[in-house]
Design a protein around this motif. Structure first.
Motif, PDB file in Angstrom:
ATOM      1  N   GLY A   1      20.435  41.140  -0.697  1.00  0.00           N
ATOM      2  CA  GLY A   1      20.898  41.287   0.681  1.00  0.00           C
ATOM      3  C   GLY A   1      19.913  40.860   1.744  1.00  0.00           C
ATOM      4  N   ARG A   2      18.705  40.502   1.353  1.00  0.00           N
ATOM      5  CA  ARG A   2      17.688  40.161   2.352  1.00  0.00           C
ATOM      6  C   ARG A   2      17.722  38.706   2.775  1.00  0.00           C
ATOM      7  N   THR A   3      18.379  37.844   1.985  1.00  0.00           N
ATOM      8  CA  THR A   3      18.415  36.420   2.288  1.00  0.00           C
ATOM      9  C   THR A   3      19.800  36.049   2.808  1.00  0.00           C
ATOM     10  N   VAL A   4      19.839  35.458   3.996  1.00  0.00           N
ATOM     11  CA  VAL A   4      21.104  35.112   4.635  1.00  0.00           C
ATOM     12  C   VAL A   4      21.033  33.708   5.211  1.00  0.00           C
ATOM     13  N   MET A   5      22.208  33.094   5.367  1.00  0.00           N
ATOM     14  CA  MET A   5      22.286  31.800   6.023  1.00  0.00           C
ATOM     15  C   MET A   5      22.869  31.999   7.414  1.00  0.00           C
ATOM     16  N   LEU A   6      22.129  31.580   8.417  1.00  0.00           N
ATOM     17  CA  LEU A   6      22.540  31.715   9.808  1.00  0.00           C
ATOM     18  C   LEU A   6      23.041  30.367  10.295  1.00  0.00           C
ATOM     19  N   ARG A   7      24.210  30.358  10.888  1.00  0.00           N
ATOM     20  CA  ARG A   7      24.896  29.110  11.210  1.00  0.00           C
ATOM     21  C   ARG A   7      24.647  28.671  12.649  1.00  0.00           C
ATOM     22  N   ARG A   8      24.417  27.400  12.787  1.00  0.00           N
ATOM     23  CA  ARG A   8      24.260  26.751  14.088  1.00  0.00           C
ATOM     24  C   ARG A   8      23.278  27.505  15.002  1.00  0.00           C
ATOM     25  N   MET A   9      22.109  27.725  14.479  1.00  0.00           N
ATOM     26  CA  MET A   9      21.009  28.292  15.257  1.00  0.00           C
ATOM     27  C   MET A   9      20.300  27.154  15.980  1.00  0.00           C
ATOM     28  N   ARG A  10      19.706  27.449  17.133  1.00  0.00           N
ATOM     29  CA  ARG A  10      18.991  26.418  17.889  1.00  0.00           C
ATOM     30  C   ARG A  10      17.501  26.515  17.587  1.00  0.00           C
ATOM     31  N   LEU A  11      16.931  25.441  17.096  1.00  0.00           N
ATOM     32  CA  LEU A  11      15.532  25.465  16.687  1.00  0.00           C
ATOM     33  C   LEU A  11      14.592  25.395  17.879  1.00  0.00           C
ATOM     34  N   SER A  12      13.439  26.017  17.725  1.00  0.00           N
ATOM     35  CA  SER A  12      12.428  26.042  18.787  1.00  0.00           C
ATOM     36  C   SER A  12      11.050  26.091  18.149  1.00  0.00           C
ATOM     37  N   PHE A  13      10.057  25.533  18.852  1.00  0.00           N
ATOM     38  CA  PHE A  13       8.680  25.490  18.348  1.00  0.00           C
ATOM     39  C   PHE A  13       8.642  24.916  16.930  1.00  0.00           C
ATOM     40  N   THR A  14       9.177  23.717  16.808  1.00  0.00           N
ATOM     41  CA  THR A  14       9.279  23.080  15.488  1.00  0.00           C
ATOM     42  C   THR A  14       8.071  22.225  15.115  1.00  0.00           C
ATOM     43  N   ASP A  15       7.111  22.077  16.006  1.00  0.00           N
ATOM     44  CA  ASP A  15       5.947  21.233  15.703  1.00  0.00           C
ATOM     45  C   ASP A  15       5.290  21.613  14.383  1.00  0.00           C
TER      46      ASP A  15
END
Length: 235
Positions: A11-25
């Protein structure tokens, strides 16, 4: 590539849909995790936009995973709430308004939304598994079959695919810890970029012939089923 789907069935691993990425460097080059630490890590933030189609579904998954992490570490599914009250930054998932720069200003794109911050696998020693819109994978993570088929991209392409502001499906694994003090953090295991969305720093992604890419629909995501919306008490 390893099978993230099999990483955890607790239950600890989930897929989150259409999240907006930030600080990707730091998906490309490891960065220092804090001014006090010399450790370099692959890290990334992901924003769940309140106006987004999957906001409630994502929030429900986050709550469920936080609860699972609390049960496994302390046998207490509500542990994240007490930790949040005492030390908000010891919970990796929190309201976007708490993400501020040194001057106390909320970062662009965070206000009114919800966000998570996490490291890559191995406490940030490795990158998350990276997949682009066309289902190509990072060469260093690819199987020989993918390489032979040319379904790969290189490290130098990472920031044009996983740029700040793009939307992505994100696999996240939460865990509790007593190191330092109690906290619940997460490992970002896999990211599939949609390669669409305005850059947070302005401008547009540097893409060639984006209209020639196949449509990205629900079937291209890594699964996941609708979940009930969390109650206000969860936050």
């Amino acid at each position: 590539m390893s099978n993230v789907l099999e990483k955890s069935d607790d239950g600890r691993t989930v897929m989150l849909r259409r999240m907006r990425l930030s600080f990707t460097d730091a998906l490309k080059d490891k960065k220092r995790t804090s001014e006090e630490s010399d450790k370099l890590s692959h890290t990334c933030n992901a924003i769940n936009e309140k106006s987004g189609k999957f906001y409630d579904e994502n929030q429900a998954k986050i709550v469920s995973a936080l609860q699972a992490a609390g049960v496994i570490q302390w046998k207490n599914e509500g542990a994240y709430k007490s930790i949040r009250e005492d030390s908000p930054k010891r919970v990796c998932a929190r309201p976007g308004v708490s993400f501020k720069n040194r001057e106390g200003k909320v970062y662009e794109g965070y206000e009114g939304n919800f966000a998570i911050t996490g490291k890559g696998p191995g406490a940030g020693d490795r990158r998350p598994e990276l997949i682009d819109r066309g289902k190509r994978v990072l060469r260093e993570q690819a199987t020989p079959e993918f390489i032979k088929a040319g379904r790969v991209f290189d490290v130098g392409d990472i920031l044009s695919i996983f740029y700040p502001g793009t939307y992505a499906d994100v696999w996240v694994s939460f865990y509790g810890t007593d190191k330092g003090s109690r906290g619940i953090f997460c490992s970002i295991e896999r990211i599939r970029s949609y390669q669409e969305g305005e850059r947070m720093a302005g401008g547009r992604p540097d893409l060639d012939d984006i209209d020639e890419l196949e449509d990205l629909d629900d079937g291209d995501s890594f699964g996941g089923s609708p979940a009930a919306a969390p109650s206000d008490d969860d936050w």
